[in-house]
Write an enzyme that holds these catalytic residues in place. Structure first.
Site, PDB file in Angstrom:
ATOM      1  N   LYS A  22       0.906  -1.214  -0.050  1.00 56.56           N
ATOM      2  CA  LYS A  22       0.074   0.069   0.055  1.00 56.56           C
ATOM      3  C   LYS A  22       0.996   1.340  -0.108  1.00 56.56           C
ATOM      4  CE  LYS A  22      -1.638   1.643   4.196  1.00 56.56           C
ATOM      5  NZ  LYS A  22      -1.365   2.759   4.394  1.00 56.56           N
ATOM      6  N   ASN A  23       1.937   1.349   0.732  1.00 56.42           N
ATOM      7  CA  ASN A  23       2.601   2.420   1.190  1.00 56.42           C
ATOM      8  C   ASN A  23       3.585   3.019   0.047  1.00 56.42           C
ATOM      9  OD1 ASN A  23       1.123   3.095   3.379  1.00 56.42           O
ATOM     10  ND2 ASN A  23       2.364   2.551   4.861  1.00 56.42           N
ATOM     11  N   CYS A 117      -5.129  12.131  13.348  1.00 53.02           N
ATOM     12  CA  CYS A 117      -5.848  10.739  13.380  1.00 53.02           C
ATOM     13  C   CYS A 117      -5.653  10.180  14.665  1.00 53.02           C
ATOM     14  CB  CYS A 117      -5.390   9.965  12.245  1.00 53.02           C
ATOM     15  SG  CYS A 117      -3.977   9.255  12.048  1.00 53.02           S
ATOM     16  N   ARG A 122      -0.228  14.419  13.229  1.00 53.06           N
ATOM     17  CA  ARG A 122       0.606  14.099  11.941  1.00 53.06           C
ATOM     18  C   ARG A 122       0.768  15.115  11.140  1.00 53.06           C
ATOM     19  NH1 ARG A 122      -1.702   8.416   9.542  1.00 53.06           N
ATOM     20  NH2 ARG A 122       0.597   8.767   8.471  1.00 53.06           N
ATOM     21  N   ASP A 311       4.388   0.299  12.168  1.00 54.87           N
ATOM     22  CA  ASP A 311       3.270  -0.272  11.500  1.00 54.87           C
ATOM     23  C   ASP A 311       3.193  -1.720  11.644  1.00 54.87           C
ATOM     24  OD1 ASP A 311       2.655   2.099  10.457  1.00 54.87           O
ATOM     25  OD2 ASP A 311       3.368   1.529   8.378  1.00 54.87           O
ATOM     26  N   ARG A 403      -8.717  -0.717   4.601  1.00 56.56           N
ATOM     27  CA  ARG A 403      -8.030   0.423   3.986  1.00 56.56           C
ATOM     28  C   ARG A 403      -6.744  -0.241   3.472  1.00 56.56           C
ATOM     29  NH1 ARG A 403      -7.576   5.464   7.548  1.00 56.56           N
ATOM     30  NH2 ARG A 403      -6.111   5.918   5.564  1.00 56.56           N
TER      31      ARG A 403
END
Ligand code: EPU
Length: 424
Positions: A22-23, A117, A122, A311, A403
């Protein structure tokens, strides 16, 4: 809102394939704004965040085609717009990734200022300072970041990307993407070394960019006039791989995680070894074999790459909640990223938070109950906990997990997990 019903206690067995990262995919998709030629990205995971990025690209005049198997084709049709609206940006912080490419290619960008968030504040100050160091003019007005690329300016410049918690990952992506089309030499210092940044840099080079030092904290960029098209395979997701390794270890299973690359998982693999979990390196991936009793306690400190990734912190906390002793988990990237503690406690975990550290006293077993997903990785940790726990766990609000994990329940089911998606 969907939820997962998990009947825990089944050791996972079999083989599973990791999806594209994803990143990596998000900044890569944004980088396709840098060229008018067609681009192809392969191995793009089917995730909610990817759909959001594609919508933003469409708003910015890009024609997007999705094909089965994770192939995304893009082609800029109308470069007139440079505005990423609040409606889209507010649903995904990584929307900020279009900022650098827009400044680099269109000379102007207007991106809604992303909010905070649940994992903590952030800020984006380092992104903005970096673009200013490239000569751009930056203003924050009416909730939008408005950037205009500089004209003229010196032939050489240095941009420092370090902050109080280390380098910024998406900030590095933004400044790098803008620098590749900025005339002269840009030296990025304290650049993020995450594999996803190296993946982006390699893709930019394939488009014609001139970048040296890929994978290191110093990137030297010689600006070019234009970039060409791209056909690029997104790297496998090291965080998904780590999550699957944790799930296999927590359930005492035997799982081959295909596509898991040991070169980018050094810190998590080192911890697994110290916890007593056997991990075998195979040409096609990593095979983890749990089942040798409770994990040994270890201390975890999250750090920028190649340190242990933030993560994976929540997923490792689940594993350590079952360890035979006390572990310290210290969060150095997002000191408030501990939202999962309260839910793990509901499952019987013994965890005490002291500032940016969690003291985890392992218990013999976790007990299934209803828990609430609150952010992507915390949700993954709850799924791992549910798989390992006795009884039934209901993980509410799994849209968080959608997500960032592609068909997670299908993948886990194929490994023998008793997990079902339910419309709650
Ligand atoms: N920071 C600043 N100023 C900035 C930017 C960041 O002080 O301008 C601070 C942050 O508050 C944080 C640290 O620097 O303490 C690192 O933040 P970074 O900018 O590197 O995070 P990011 O680029 O917003 C990416 C990933 C995150 C991952 C972090 C850290 C993407 C799309 N997101 O975020 O992934 O946690 O790097 O590795 O690449 C996730 O996938 O679940 C996720 C949150």
């Amino acid at each position: 809102m969907d939820r997962f019903r998990i009947e825990g206690g089944v050791p996972l067995t079999g083989a599973v394939e990791v999806s594209g990262a994803k990143n990596s995919a998000l900044p890569l998709l944004a980088a396709t704004l840098l060229t008018d030629e067609p681009c192809v990205l392969r191995g793009v995971p089917a995730l909610h965040d990817v759909s959001t990025m594609l919508k933003i690209l469409e708003v910015l005049g890009v024609e997007v085609t999705r094909e089965p198997g994770g192939v995304v084709r893009t082609q800029v049709r109308d470069p007139g717009s440079h505005r990423a609206p609040r409606e889209l940006v507010k649903t995904m912080r990584a929307s900020i990734c279009v900022l650098g490419p827009l400044v680099g290619r269109r000379g102007e960008a207007e991106v809604s200022f992303p909010g905070g968030c649940v994992i903590g504040p952030r800020p984006v100050d380092l992104h903005l300072r970096g673009l200013e160091a490239l000569g751009a003019e930056v203003r924050v007005e009416e909730g939008y970041i408005r950037v205009r690329a500089g004209r003229g300016g010196p032939d050489e410049r240095e941009v420092y990307l370090g902050g109080p918690f280390g380098p910024t990952v998406t900030g590095t992506a933004n400044v790098l993407s803008a620098a590749v089309l900025t005339p002269g030499t840009t030296v990025l210092q304290a650049a993020a070394c995450e594999p996803e940044i190296a993946d982006l840099a390699r893709a930019l080079v394939a488009m014609g960019a001139r970048i040296e030092g890929i994978g290191s904290p110093t990137l030297v960029v010689e600006g070019v006039e234009a970039l060409g098209g791209l056909d690029h395979q997104v790297i496998p997701d090291r965080i998904e791989a780590g999550t699957l390794l944790a799930a296999a270890a927590a359930t005492g299973g035997d799982v081959l995680v295909r596509g898991a690359d040991p070169k980018v998982l050094t810190a998590p693999l080192d911890l697994l070894a110290r916890m007593g979990t056997r991990v075998e390196r195979r040409p096609e991936g990593l095979r983890v074999r749990g089942g040798g009793g409770r994990p040994r306690p270890v201390d975890v400190v999250t750090l920028p790459y190649p340190g242990f990734p933030t993560d994976l912190q929540a997923q490792w906390m689940t594993l350590l909640a079952l360890a035979d002793g006390n572990s310290f988990v210290t969060e150095k990237i997002y000191p408030e990223r501990f939202i999962h503690i309260a839910e793990l406690q509901r499952m019987g975990a013994r965890i005490r938070k002291e500032g940016p550290t969690a003291i985890v006293s392992g218990v013999e077993r976790l007990s299934g109950c209803e828990v609430m997903a609150s952010d992507l990785r915390a949700s993954a940790a709850l799924v791992v906990a549910g798989l390992a726990a006795e009884g039934t766990t209901l993980v509410e609000r799994v849209y968080h997990i959608d997500r960032g994990y592609e068909r997670i329940e299908t993948k886990l089911e194929a490994l023998g997990a008793r997990i079902r998606r339910e419309a709650a």
